[in-house]
Design a protein around this motif. Structure first.
Motif, PDB file in Angstrom:
ATOM      1  N   UNK A 159       1.831  -0.656  -0.724  1.00 15.86           N
ATOM      2  CA  UNK A 159       1.619  -1.840   0.102  1.00 15.86           C
ATOM      3  C   UNK A 159       0.960  -1.451   1.415  1.00 15.86           C
ATOM      4  N   UNK A 160       0.418  -2.461   2.077  1.00 21.78           N
ATOM      5  CA  UNK A 160      -0.307  -2.215   3.329  1.00 21.78           C
ATOM      6  C   UNK A 160       0.568  -1.531   4.364  1.00 21.78           C
ATOM      7  N   UNK A 161       1.813  -1.946   4.455  1.00 27.60           N
ATOM      8  CA  UNK A 161       2.682  -1.397   5.492  1.00 27.60           C
ATOM      9  C   UNK A 161       3.202   0.003   5.148  1.00 27.60           C
ATOM     10  N   UNK A 162       2.820   0.521   3.974  1.00 29.22           N
ATOM     11  CA  UNK A 162       3.147   1.909   3.655  1.00 29.22           C
ATOM     12  C   UNK A 162       2.231   2.883   4.395  1.00 29.22           C
ATOM     13  N   UNK A 163       1.148   2.374   4.969  1.00 28.16           N
ATOM     14  CA  UNK A 163       0.147   3.227   5.604  1.00 28.16           C
ATOM     15  C   UNK A 163       0.210   3.074   7.124  1.00 28.16           C
ATOM     16  N   UNK A 164      -0.256   4.104   7.799  1.00 28.01           N
ATOM     17  CA  UNK A 164      -0.238   4.095   9.260  1.00 28.01           C
ATOM     18  C   UNK A 164      -1.257   3.109   9.819  1.00 28.01           C
ATOM     19  N   UNK A 165      -2.410   3.003   9.176  1.00 31.08           N
ATOM     20  CA  UNK A 165      -3.461   2.080   9.616  1.00 31.08           C
ATOM     21  C   UNK A 165      -3.731   1.047   8.535  1.00 31.08           C
ATOM     22  N   UNK A 166      -4.044  -0.167   8.971  1.00 32.44           N
ATOM     23  CA  UNK A 166      -4.499  -1.166   8.008  1.00 32.44           C
ATOM     24  C   UNK A 166      -5.917  -0.852   7.551  1.00 32.44           C
ATOM     25  N   UNK A 167      -6.720  -0.330   8.454  1.00 27.36           N
ATOM     26  CA  UNK A 167      -8.092   0.036   8.096  1.00 27.36           C
ATOM     27  C   UNK A 167      -8.617   1.047   9.101  1.00 27.36           C
ATOM     28  N   UNK A 168      -9.449   1.942   8.611  1.00 27.58           N
ATOM     29  CA  UNK A 168     -10.156   2.881   9.473  1.00 27.58           C
ATOM     30  C   UNK A 168     -11.648   2.672   9.262  1.00 27.58           C
ATOM     31  N   UNK A 169     -12.406   2.640  10.352  1.00 28.79           N
ATOM     32  CA  UNK A 169     -13.853   2.476  10.283  1.00 28.79           C
ATOM     33  C   UNK A 169     -14.494   3.862  10.313  1.00 28.79           C
TER      34      UNK A 169
END
Length: 314
Positions: A159-169
């Motif tokens: 899930x999204x909240x399993x990661x430190x960032x929602x997105x990296x550019x």
């Protein structure tokens, strides 16, 4: 089976016994070595199959006295010890006798051992084929297997909240200002997203490839800012390969590609162009966004991109 050491006569006749346990036979032999032991087996449906060949041999060789009752049998010329000859069911369902089987012992033994060897060989071949097939599947679908194992281990999709960032550019060094505008535009369109630039993930003095790999691993989505400058950047090929490695069958839309401005035709032999073309074939078409002109907050694309970043798998 427990037997008294003084046992000298054992009547097992008419007990519906197809075979005798090896431990029982050994116990009787041990007793017969000390004193005379008589065993009655008549009237039992004995079997003369591959599984009971050892018992047939025991009936012919044991020192235990046997009391067979087979006066109606036609005995083999080479074997006529009536006291050791019992009717038995053969492998093919017909009837024979332990004496006739013993007289042709070598033929029966070769047939049974050959059948067992064939079975073992077939099983071994099947195991080898399955092993090769499993090795191929693991090798060709390693990304899928890795994510499938993660799913089974956690009993759910990432899930999204399993990661430190929602997105990296991810961008070229010369496109930093453009990347900052993109981050701001998406953040304004979709407040609350944890957005990060590649420069935020790379510690001063750290090794650039490690920083790129770490930023991709920590992020739910990877947004590639593809410009003509990016395609000419020395590290663009590595960034694209890292993005490819993050894609799996369970997370096919993890990489989002922003095509900004006019791009020159792909060069057939340029490594970064080849990597980019491969990536575009791996991701869904809906994960590719085109920004024809300057980056402004008026583009509806930022809302769409923000929603895509915020979405969890169904």
């Amino acid at each position: 089976m427990s037997m008294q050491t003084s046992l000298s006569y054992l009547d097992l006749s008419h007990n519906n016994i197809p075979s005798m346990d090896p431990d029982v036979r050994q116990t009787l032999d041990n007793l017969a070595a000390k004193h005379t032991v008589t065993l009655r087996l008549r009237g039992n449906p004995l079997t003369c199959t591959c599984q009971s060949l050892d018992m047939v041999r025991w009936l012919a060789t044991t020192v235990v006295r046997l009391d067979g009752d087979n006066h109606n049998l036609a005995y083999d010329d080479d074997y006529d010890d009536n006291g050791r000859d019992y009717p038995c069911a053969l492998e093919d369902g017909g009837m024979g006798s332990t004496g006739s089987v013993m007289a042709q012992w070598e033929a029966h033994w070769r047939r049974c051992v050959g059948l067992a060897f064939l079975t073992v060989s077939a099983v071994a071949l099947l195991v080898q084929v399955l092993g090769l097939l499993l090795t191929y599947l693991l090798w060709s679908k390693w990304t899928y297997v890795r994510h499938a194992w993660r799913v089974l281990r956690h009993l759910r999709l990432p899930r999204r909240h399993d990661f430190q960032n929602d997105a990296v550019f991810v961008y070229a060094d010369d496109d930093l200002e453009l990347a900052m505008k993109l981050k701001q535009a998406v953040g304004n369109a979709r407040p609350g997203l944890r957005l990060s630039l590649l420069m935020d993930e790379i510690m001063p003095g750290s090794y650039l490839p490690e920083g790129i790999a770490r930023s991709v691993e920590r992020s739910w989505k990877v947004v590639l800012l593809v410009t003509q400058t990016f395609l000419q950047d020395d590290w663009s090929g590595f960034s694209v390969l890292q993005a490819q490695g993050s894609i799996s069958d369970t997370l096919p839309d993890r990489v989002l590609v922003l095509m900004v401005g006019p791009l020159q035709p792909w060069a057939a032999r340029e490594p970064s162009h080849l990597s980019m073309r491969t990536l575009l074939r791996m991701i869904p078409e809906s994960c590719v966004y085109h920004v024809p002109g300057a980056v402004t907050s008026r583009h509806n694309i930022w809302v769409t991109l923000g929603d895509r970043i915020a979405s969890d798998p169904v």
